[in-house]
Design a protein around this motif. Structure first.
Motif, PDB file in Angstrom:
ATOM      1  N   LEU A   1      -4.312  48.291  -0.290  1.00  0.00           N
ATOM      2  CA  LEU A   1      -3.716  49.698  -0.798  1.00  0.00           C
ATOM      3  C   LEU A   1      -4.359  50.137  -2.085  1.00  0.00           C
ATOM      4  CD1 LEU A   1      -1.537  48.499   1.036  1.00  0.00           C
ATOM      5  CD2 LEU A   1      -0.058  49.260  -0.623  1.00  0.00           C
ATOM      6  N   PRO A   2      -4.479  51.333  -2.414  1.00  0.00           N
ATOM      7  CA  PRO A   2      -5.275  51.794  -3.330  1.00  0.00           C
ATOM      8  C   PRO A   2      -4.133  51.798  -4.570  1.00  0.00           C
ATOM      9  CG  PRO A   2      -4.678  53.773  -2.471  1.00  0.00           C
ATOM     10  CD  PRO A   2      -4.340  52.405  -1.552  1.00  0.00           C
ATOM     11  N   GLY A   3      -4.867  51.669  -5.863  1.00  0.00           N
ATOM     12  CA  GLY A   3      -4.200  51.597  -7.013  1.00  0.00           C
ATOM     13  C   GLY A   3      -4.612  51.371  -8.371  1.00  0.00           C
ATOM     14  N   ALA A   4      -3.813  51.025  -9.467  1.00  0.00           N
ATOM     15  CA  ALA A   4      -4.486  50.582 -10.871  1.00  0.00           C
ATOM     16  C   ALA A   4      -5.476  49.899 -10.826  1.00  0.00           C
ATOM     17  CB  ALA A   4      -3.331  50.390 -11.497  1.00  0.00           C
ATOM     18  N   ASN A   5      -6.558  50.001 -11.555  1.00  0.00           N
ATOM     19  CA  ASN A   5      -7.705  49.282 -11.985  1.00  0.00           C
ATOM     20  C   ASN A   5      -8.296  49.569 -13.263  1.00  0.00           C
ATOM     21  OD1 ASN A   5     -10.881  48.974 -12.022  1.00  0.00           O
ATOM     22  ND2 ASN A   5     -10.092  47.398 -10.765  1.00  0.00           N
ATOM     23  N   ALA A   6      -8.226  48.646 -14.244  1.00  0.00           N
ATOM     24  CA  ALA A   6      -8.444  48.846 -15.700  1.00  0.00           C
ATOM     25  C   ALA A   6      -9.796  49.112 -15.912  1.00  0.00           C
ATOM     26  CB  ALA A   6      -8.119  47.415 -16.404  1.00  0.00           C
ATOM     27  N   GLY A   7     -10.976  48.668 -15.100  1.00  0.00           N
ATOM     28  CA  GLY A   7     -12.375  48.965 -15.271  1.00  0.00           C
ATOM     29  C   GLY A   7     -12.691  50.433 -15.072  1.00  0.00           C
ATOM     30  N   LEU A   8     -12.190  51.100 -13.905  1.00  0.00           N
ATOM     31  CA  LEU A   8     -12.385  52.285 -13.543  1.00  0.00           C
ATOM     32  C   LEU A   8     -11.710  53.429 -14.378  1.00  0.00           C
ATOM     33  CD1 LEU A   8     -12.743  52.256  -9.668  1.00  0.00           C
ATOM     34  CD2 LEU A   8     -14.452  52.091 -11.180  1.00  0.00           C
ATOM     35  N   THR A   9     -10.498  53.089 -14.595  1.00  0.00           N
ATOM     36  CA  THR A   9      -9.435  53.908 -15.446  1.00  0.00           C
ATOM     37  C   THR A   9     -10.156  53.963 -16.726  1.00  0.00           C
ATOM     38  OG1 THR A   9      -7.497  52.882 -14.620  1.00  0.00           O
ATOM     39  CG2 THR A   9      -7.158  53.935 -16.719  1.00  0.00           C
ATOM     40  N   ALA A  10     -10.663  52.920 -17.457  1.00  0.00           N
ATOM     41  CA  ALA A  10     -11.445  53.086 -18.680  1.00  0.00           C
ATOM     42  C   ALA A  10     -12.837  54.014 -18.536  1.00  0.00           C
ATOM     43  CB  ALA A  10     -11.882  51.562 -19.346  1.00  0.00           C
ATOM     44  N   LEU A  11     -13.382  53.644 -17.590  1.00  0.00           N
ATOM     45  CA  LEU A  11     -14.791  54.040 -17.370  1.00  0.00           C
ATOM     46  C   LEU A  11     -14.950  55.790 -17.255  1.00  0.00           C
ATOM     47  CD1 LEU A  11     -17.753  53.861 -16.778  1.00  0.00           C
ATOM     48  CD2 LEU A  11     -17.313  53.821 -14.332  1.00  0.00           C
TER      49      LEU A  11
ATOM     50  N   SER B   1     -14.437  57.083 -20.709  1.00  0.00           N
ATOM     51  CA  SER B   1     -15.463  56.322 -21.647  1.00  0.00           C
ATOM     52  C   SER B   1     -16.347  57.479 -22.464  1.00  0.00           C
ATOM     53  CB  SER B   1     -16.239  55.381 -21.288  1.00  0.00           C
ATOM     54  OG  SER B   1     -17.077  55.847 -20.095  1.00  0.00           O
ATOM     55  N   GLY B   2     -16.633  58.357 -21.516  1.00  0.00           N
ATOM     56  CA  GLY B   2     -17.833  59.373 -22.121  1.00  0.00           C
ATOM     57  C   GLY B   2     -19.304  58.656 -21.676  1.00  0.00           C
ATOM     58  N   LEU B   3     -19.340  57.536 -21.278  1.00  0.00           N
ATOM     59  CA  LEU B   3     -20.687  56.927 -20.849  1.00  0.00           C
ATOM     60  C   LEU B   3     -20.893  57.425 -19.237  1.00  0.00           C
ATOM     61  CD1 LEU B   3     -19.901  53.361 -22.063  1.00  0.00           C
ATOM     62  CD2 LEU B   3     -21.351  55.171 -23.188  1.00  0.00           C
ATOM     63  N   GLU B   4     -22.010  57.054 -18.733  1.00  0.00           N
ATOM     64  CA  GLU B   4     -22.345  57.655 -17.469  1.00  0.00           C
ATOM     65  C   GLU B   4     -21.368  56.723 -16.467  1.00  0.00           C
ATOM     66  OE1 GLU B   4     -24.469  59.912 -16.011  1.00  0.00           O
ATOM     67  OE2 GLU B   4     -25.009  60.715 -17.947  1.00  0.00           O
ATOM     68  N   PRO B   5     -20.684  57.522 -15.811  1.00  0.00           N
ATOM     69  CA  PRO B   5     -19.887  56.850 -14.645  1.00  0.00           C
ATOM     70  C   PRO B   5     -20.510  56.202 -13.567  1.00  0.00           C
ATOM     71  CG  PRO B   5     -19.358  59.248 -14.529  1.00  0.00           C
ATOM     72  CD  PRO B   5     -20.596  58.937 -15.431  1.00  0.00           C
ATOM     73  N   GLN B   6     -21.684  56.755 -13.146  1.00  0.00           N
ATOM     74  CA  GLN B   6     -22.197  56.281 -12.026  1.00  0.00           C
ATOM     75  C   GLN B   6     -23.818  56.323 -12.119  1.00  0.00           C
ATOM     76  OE1 GLN B   6     -20.189  58.350  -8.776  1.00  0.00           O
ATOM     77  NE2 GLN B   6     -21.803  60.198  -8.977  1.00  0.00           N
ATOM     78  N   PRO B   7     -24.419  55.379 -11.595  1.00  0.00           N
ATOM     79  CA  PRO B   7     -23.919  54.241 -11.351  1.00  0.00           C
ATOM     80  C   PRO B   7     -23.236  53.364 -12.350  1.00  0.00           C
ATOM     81  CG  PRO B   7     -26.143  54.032 -11.492  1.00  0.00           C
ATOM     82  CD  PRO B   7     -25.972  55.207 -11.746  1.00  0.00           C
ATOM     83  N   PHE B   8     -22.503  52.273 -11.752  1.00  0.00           N
ATOM     84  CA  PHE B   8     -21.948  51.463 -13.080  1.00  0.00           C
ATOM     85  C   PHE B   8     -21.896  49.878 -12.220  1.00  0.00           C
ATOM     86  CE2 PHE B   8     -18.172  52.377 -10.405  1.00  0.00           C
ATOM     87  CZ  PHE B   8     -17.720  51.221  -9.988  1.00  0.00           C
ATOM     88  N   TYR B   9     -21.964  48.996 -13.342  1.00  0.00           N
ATOM     89  CA  TYR B   9     -22.111  47.756 -12.808  1.00  0.00           C
ATOM     90  C   TYR B   9     -21.047  46.740 -13.448  1.00  0.00           C
ATOM     91  CZ  TYR B   9     -24.303  43.019 -11.828  1.00  0.00           C
ATOM     92  OH  TYR B   9     -24.590  41.645 -11.449  1.00  0.00           O
TER      93      TYR B   9
ATOM     94  N   VAL C   1     -18.508  51.485 -25.570  1.00  0.00           N
ATOM     95  CA  VAL C   1     -16.893  51.832 -25.846  1.00  0.00           C
ATOM     96  C   VAL C   1     -15.963  50.760 -25.421  1.00  0.00           C
ATOM     97  CG1 VAL C   1     -15.090  53.561 -24.871  1.00  0.00           C
ATOM     98  CG2 VAL C   1     -17.550  54.125 -24.738  1.00  0.00           C
ATOM     99  N   LEU C   2     -14.993  50.578 -26.450  1.00  0.00           N
ATOM    100  CA  LEU C   2     -13.967  49.515 -26.038  1.00  0.00           C
ATOM    101  C   LEU C   2     -12.515  50.431 -25.867  1.00  0.00           C
ATOM    102  CD1 LEU C   2     -14.540  47.158 -29.171  1.00  0.00           C
ATOM    103  CD2 LEU C   2     -15.439  47.179 -26.973  1.00  0.00           C
ATOM    104  N   ALA C   3     -11.842  49.875 -24.655  1.00  0.00           N
ATOM    105  CA  ALA C   3     -10.596  50.317 -24.357  1.00  0.00           C
ATOM    106  C   ALA C   3      -9.447  49.436 -24.308  1.00  0.00           C
ATOM    107  CB  ALA C   3     -10.742  51.122 -23.123  1.00  0.00           C
ATOM    108  N   ARG C   4      -8.568  49.801 -24.981  1.00  0.00           N
ATOM    109  CA  ARG C   4      -7.516  48.432 -25.084  1.00  0.00           C
ATOM    110  C   ARG C   4      -6.139  49.229 -24.768  1.00  0.00           C
ATOM    111  NH1 ARG C   4      -6.511  46.820 -31.189  1.00  0.00           N
ATOM    112  NH2 ARG C   4      -6.304  48.701 -32.157  1.00  0.00           N
ATOM    113  N   GLU C   5      -5.309  48.450 -24.341  1.00  0.00           N
ATOM    114  CA  GLU C   5      -3.844  48.745 -24.164  1.00  0.00           C
ATOM    115  C   GLU C   5      -3.697  50.074 -23.081  1.00  0.00           C
ATOM    116  OE1 GLU C   5      -0.744  47.211 -25.654  1.00  0.00           O
ATOM    117  OE2 GLU C   5      -2.732  45.976 -25.376  1.00  0.00           O
TER     118      GLU C   5
END
Length: 287
Positions: free
Chosen positions: A120-130, A133-141, A194-198
């Protein structure tokens, strides 16, 4: 080759991989709640934590614990239930199962026994932050958690140093400052990060800057919350062997004589040599 039609009628049960909110309960999808209500059993990383979620959405389905310490014991039990026709929802404490959380071993076991696995699709911290972030979203590792031992962590970072993709890590608040020190040593102090928290919570925060700026912040601030760390990919251009023996100012002059504008030449040299652009600008203009 194996071919799965996820929603064909079968006598087997189905393993549903159900993401849960990373902070804000409103991020739970209607389909996820409905799935948790309909399955025969919920395999949860921490049943106490998941029970709070189930209570909020009035889900009465029975739980069983499934975490990294009881994987070997639980997988045969869960596979047997699925082979007998019971459907199971697997959840972690927050976010996607298998992404820095338990799940992959159960998925592999189900595939081996031709049991349908439905994500099922849903929440993911890594992609939510990315995406914010303002950084290049793709490609990412996506790397997840680095090793805890400093020597091993440096080996991991060294292997990642030349990646051109945006790098995504997870880190805890009590290790963030030391990890940034190691990143500065391996990636260089001026690499953008970039650091993302909470995330999704009331105190959600993004900190954007160079690695050295973020490390200075982490040293003096009262650091709290789980972090997503994102580091810009390595876009430093290849070294021209003819420029190796030149000073930074001499290299700027060389680029200007080759047709570069002064500002572009300063920018390129500062990036390649991992030095502060403003300092190089002042030195070049003798300010």
């Amino acid at each position: 080759m194996q071919r799965q039609h996820s929603f064909d009628q079968t006598e087997l049960g189905t393993l549903y991989l159900v993401p849960t909110p990373i902070g804000n309960l409103q991020d739970m999808t209607f389909r996820a709640v409905d799935t948790l209500k309909k399955v025969d059993l919920i395999a949860a990383e921490d049943t106490r934590n998941t029970q709070k979620l189930l209570n909020h959405f009035e889900v009465e389905t029975k739980q069983i614990s499934f975490h990294e310490h009881n994987t070997a014991q639980r997988i045969p039990q869960l596979v047997e239930k699925l082979l007998n026709g019971d459907s199971i929802a697997q959840v972690s404490d927050a976010g996607m199962p298998s992404i820095s959380d338990p799940g992959k071993e159960l998925v592999a076991a189900c595939i081996e026994h031709d049991i349908p696995v439905v994500p099922l699709p849903g929440a993911n911290a890594g992609l939510t932050a990315l995406i914010a972030s303002g950084l290049e979203p793709q490609p990412f590792y996506f790397y997840g958690f680095l090793g805890r031992k400093p020597s091993f962590q440096k080996q991991e970072l060294t292997a990642l140093a030349n990646h051109q993709e945006t790098l995504i890590f997870y880190e805890s608040p009590h290790r963030i400052a030391k990890t940034l020190v190691n990143m500065i040593e391996i990636f260089g102090p001026q690499r953008e990060a970039v650091l993302a928290r909470e995330l999704t919570k009331k105190h959600e925060e993004f900190l954007r800057g160079t690695l050295v700026e973020l490390q200075e912040w982490a040293t003096v601030d009262n650091v709290r919350g789980e972090f997503v760390m994102m580091v810009a990919g390595n876009d430093v251009e290849e070294v021209d062997e003819s420029l190796v023996d030149l000073s930074p100012i001499e290299e700027v002059v060389h680029l200007i004589e080759a047709g570069e504008s002064t500002n572009n030449a300063i920018k390129r040299v500062a990036k390649r040599r991992q030095i502060n652009r403003q300092d190089l600008y002042k030195e070049f203009h003798e300010i």
